[in-house]
Design a protein around this motif. Structure first.
Motif, PDB file in Angstrom:
ATOM      1  N   SER A   6      -1.197   2.622   5.871  1.00  0.00           N
ATOM      2  CA  SER A   6      -1.445   3.904   4.994  1.00  0.00           C
ATOM      3  C   SER A   6      -1.652   5.012   5.899  1.00  0.00           C
ATOM      4  CB  SER A   6      -2.718   3.739   4.170  1.00  0.00           C
ATOM      5  OG  SER A   6      -3.786   3.567   5.035  1.00  0.00           O
ATOM      6  N   ALA A  23      -2.661  -2.908   5.935  1.00  0.00           N
ATOM      7  CA  ALA A  23      -2.971  -1.792   4.872  1.00  0.00           C
ATOM      8  C   ALA A  23      -3.400  -0.599   5.452  1.00  0.00           C
ATOM      9  CB  ALA A  23      -3.711  -2.320   3.626  1.00  0.00           C
ATOM     10  N   VAL A  57       0.669  -1.109  -0.014  1.00  0.00           N
ATOM     11  CA  VAL A  57      -0.085  -0.128  -0.192  1.00  0.00           C
ATOM     12  C   VAL A  57       0.828   1.237   0.100  1.00  0.00           C
ATOM     13  CG1 VAL A  57      -0.310   0.365   2.470  1.00  0.00           C
ATOM     14  CG2 VAL A  57      -2.015   0.796   0.738  1.00  0.00           C
ATOM     15  N   LEU A  97      -5.182   0.600  -1.598  1.00  0.00           N
ATOM     16  CA  LEU A  97      -5.595  -0.122  -0.423  1.00  0.00           C
ATOM     17  C   LEU A  97      -6.144  -1.269  -0.705  1.00  0.00           C
ATOM     18  CD1 LEU A  97      -5.300   0.592   2.663  1.00  0.00           C
ATOM     19  CD2 LEU A  97      -7.440   1.609   2.645  1.00  0.00           C
TER      20      LEU A  97
END
Lengths: 240, 105
Positions: free
Chosen positions: B52, B48, A209, A221
């Protein structure tokens, strides 16, 4: 988690009031464990700048903490509708399995009742009912038990979010409420990544990601998550 | 309006997932590989999202503030050691406050 009340011994004990009392009492430990998580969601909603109506609607529409937190995070970072809905679907995919349990427990109920009972179906009441209903309560007893336990969980979940949302809007940034979502997620991640395959899936998804966000934008994502799942499936424990 | 629409669609999808098996009569027959894949979704998605939130500012890679990073790492370790999700928040936030107090914010 151990159940707090003994199982009803006889059919005579299985009255509606008895079922509701058992359901409410059994769900208390689960509801208490929900409190910090619900606070994190309320704080994250306030931190992301959602209005009270948006935050409240999100809670009522999803009734699923992890996906709500992910949706808030994606909305805050400009993820877009499609990406957010895909992520919500991925996170909530487990509900298909829970729904199978619900369909068995309430197979004698009319369709509209079964659909209504599916609305508050979450991890906690599924786990509770899976243990309780193994003893084959009557349909009425099951329904009352399920409704009472769900009510305790939903009321706790929503009221804690409301309090955190109202507090969050007036609290200074120095409290670090912007970390509520990543902290809740990292806590869930430590529980989810229990084996080698799960750790590989997480590692690959996390690395991808970051590596691909510049090219894929918000699409990084779900792509990274799917790649992580693929890597986890291919992992054979380092054996040739 | 976009936020409400996003939540509405997310809610519809979620209700669809919850009620799928009601329409299928509770029959669930999936391969072992499909069940394995479903079990891997949570760690992949969560990882993830955490990566992020920590390392991306919109789509640009950006190193997190030391206090944020420290809070998430120590919160994660606390949750892992105690096997209690809430500990991530209960340890992570005080770590953040402490790190900010010593000038790491």
């Amino acid at each position: 988690m151990a159940l707090t009340a003994r199982l009803p011994a006889t059919e005579g004990e299985r009255t509606s009031g008895d079922a509701a009392r058992h359901g409410a009492r059994d769900s208390v430990p689960f509801a208490l464990a929900l409190v910090p998580f619900a606070f994190a969601i309320g704080a994250a909603s306030a931190s992301a700048g959602l209005s009270g109506i948006e935050a409240g609607f999100g809670t009522a529409a999803l009734l699923a903490g992890a996906s709500q937190l992910a949706a808030i995070d994606l909305i805050d970072s400009g993820g877009g509708i499609a990406i957010t809905v895909v992520m919500v679907a991925l996170i909530n995919l487990r509900f298909v399995f829970y729904g199978a349990g619900l369909a068995r427990w309430f197979s004698g109920e009319p369709l509209r009742w079964r659909l209504a009972l599916a609305i508050p179906l979450v991890d906690q009441n599924f786990m509770l009912c899976q243990q309780r209903f193994a003893e084959q309560g009557s349909p009425t007893w099951r329904r009352q038990y399920y409704l009472a336990s769900s009510a305790v969980l939903v009321v706790t979940f929503i009221s804690c979010q409301v309090v955190a949302f109202r507090l969050g809007a007036s609290l200074p940034a120095a409290l670090g409420l912007h970390l509520a979502a990543p902290l809740a997620f990292v806590g869930m991640l430590t529980m989810a990544a229990k084996g080698q395959r799960e750790r590989i899936a997480g590692l690959i998804a996390g690395a991808l990601v970051v590596a691909t966000a510049g090219v894929l934008g918000a699409g990084a994502l779900p792509m990274a998550a799917m790649a992580g799942v693929g890597a986890g499936l291919r992992w054979n424990g380092g054996q040739r | 309006m976009t936020v409400l629409l996003t939540f509405a669609l997310g809610g519809l999808v979620t209700f669809g997932l919850r009620s799928t098996m009601i329409f299928c009569g509770g029959r669930l027959s999936t391969s072992q590989r499909a069940e394995l894949a479903i079990g891997l979704i949570s760690p992949a998605v969560l990882s993830a999202i955490v990566a992020s939130s920590l390392f991306l500012n919109r789509s640009d890679v950006a190193l997190p503030a030391s206090a944020d990073f420290l809070a998430v790492v120590l919160g994660g370790l606390a949750a892992h050691r105690t096997k209690n999700i809430s500990m991530a928040l209960l340890v992570g936030l005080p770590t953040y406050w402490l790190a900010c107090a010593v000038g790491l914010g």
